[in-house]
Write an enzyme that holds these catalytic residues in place. Sequence first.
Site, PDB file in Angstrom:
ATOM      1  N   HIS A 120       8.034 -14.816 -10.556  1.00 20.44           N
ATOM      2  CA  HIS A 120       9.078 -14.342  -9.639  1.00 20.44           C
ATOM      3  C   HIS A 120      10.373 -14.170 -10.425  1.00 20.44           C
ATOM      4  CE1 HIS A 120      12.475 -15.311  -6.780  1.00 20.44           C
ATOM      5  NE2 HIS A 120      11.883 -14.308  -6.154  1.00 20.44           N
ATOM      6  N   HIS A 166      19.492  -9.573 -10.791  1.00 24.56           N
ATOM      7  CA  HIS A 166      19.283 -10.146  -9.461  1.00 24.56           C
ATOM      8  C   HIS A 166      20.465  -9.735  -8.602  1.00 24.56           C
ATOM      9  CE1 HIS A 166      17.620 -12.514  -6.394  1.00 24.56           C
ATOM     10  NE2 HIS A 166      18.176 -13.683  -6.651  1.00 24.56           N
TER      11      HIS A 166
END
Length: 555
Positions: A120, A166
């Site tokens: 992830h 991110h």
Amino acid sequence: MKVTFKVCFCCVRSFKVKSSDPPQEIKTFFDDYSQNGRMSVDEMLRFVIQVQGETHADLNYVKDIFNMLKHHGVFHPRGLHLEEFYRYLLSDFNSPLPLSGEVWQDMSQPLSHYFLYTGHNSYLTGNQLNSRSSTEPIVKALRRGVRVIELDLWPNSSGTEAEVRHGGTLTSSEDLQKCLNAVKENAFEVSDYPVVLTLEDHLSPDLQKKVAKMVSKTFGGTLFRCRDECKERFPSPEALKNKILISTKPPKEYLQTQIFQGASAAESLKAEELIQDEDEKTVAVEYRDLISIHAGNRKGGLKNCLNGDPNRVIRLSMSEQWLETLAKSRGPDVVKFTQRNIVRIFPKTTRFDSSNYDPLVGWIHGAQMVAFNMQSHGKFLWMMQGMFKANGGCGYVKKPNVLLSNGLRGENFDPYSRHLQIKTTLKVKIYNGEGWNLDFSQDHFDRYSPPDFYAKVGIAGIPLDTISYRTHTDTDEWFPVWDEEFEFPLRVPELALLCITVKDHDKNTPNDFAGQTCLPLSDIRPGIRAVRLHDPVGDVFKHTRLLVRFVLERR
């Protein structure tokens, strides 16, 4: 042997420390399989077949053991004496997992029939808020056997290029081309089986076109392009060896996700027209054609997201919370959905520290991609690492039949059922341990005395199989002796992990970590085995290990 600890400038404490001697049961086995204090090649062969359960063994196999001991300077031409036999039992040659590292499971079934080692936010080096993005964790993950890498794609500050970061956080960005190169150069270093690159893109059509060209140019012939037959049934890992697959939402479905959230009826109608126009553009076609595992929307919420399409297989992503809710109300439906389709589970957004969740909640319901923060550590990551030690460490583990077929009455598997029958009983005997005095400093655990070690032994699996026990604490010993046996009745042994943790007991402070391992029950070799322990990150200690006996009794 005596060790001393300095308490103050004028006072020291001395402790007599025993050496690593063979436990009594090991001495008994040696006596039973030797004559006149020596174990011959023929007697050793009898031992490895009858006690170790290695029915494939022959004289050449035993000669390899003798040659290994000869190489380490503990060998006598007339056979092994007790100490040499004990050194063999504690050697790397006597691992609880197969030595060959061969892939032994059937790899010819569709991808949906396997658990995949899944990362992830694979580019993050630390937490989810302000850590550095880099290619380093991508390389490290692939070299550990991870088969699913995730990249988040966003426009750069000028909007002219795609970058990896991110979004909505203070994390730094990384160059997309560098990330693609890292995947290309390391994808098949430890496994020939396919790598899936999941792209969470937040890009304009123009940037999608650029990304499509970059991906095609970087991966070339290793990039798998889906044909019509792949849309109804995923290809097998065997058919996809040395291939890289792209998984993301097709441009049309990505727009649906972004536009329809909170839109009015009029806005939705206008959005449909926009999507139709968008899908006609060349850029949508180029980007769409890269995708071999289509990520679908969770249309219809909890009620309808598992309906599925008989003419099309997809990847459905959901958070750990979403899965937990579904598992409570529709667990067997999740199992049924994952028989054809792929489900990817990701950590909840509040895990800012990059912690992880219990992977078994996903696995016992058939979820193939249980996505983890590989830069973290802790018991859940140890379980993830343990699961994928199975099947030669290739990054793919075949799902058990209970998750792939219906029961006698046509019902799907329910991991929370109270009526599952016991299939196997695992007996685990922890004899002793050694190596801490070589891997740790004398005062690492206690400043004024040797450590007080105990071991926790447990099963992680379906709820009815999950249980743990603890040995007594062996006080002031670098070479702890426990000599305790634990019994685990198992209903779904194919989904069970044996987890062992060793700690140093402290009265007034938290107990100190002293090693851990997780072993997939599907691959454990019966018999007396040397179980090497790992550090919190998952790297194996050089010397620290336990002597453990495994007995599997099938019902």
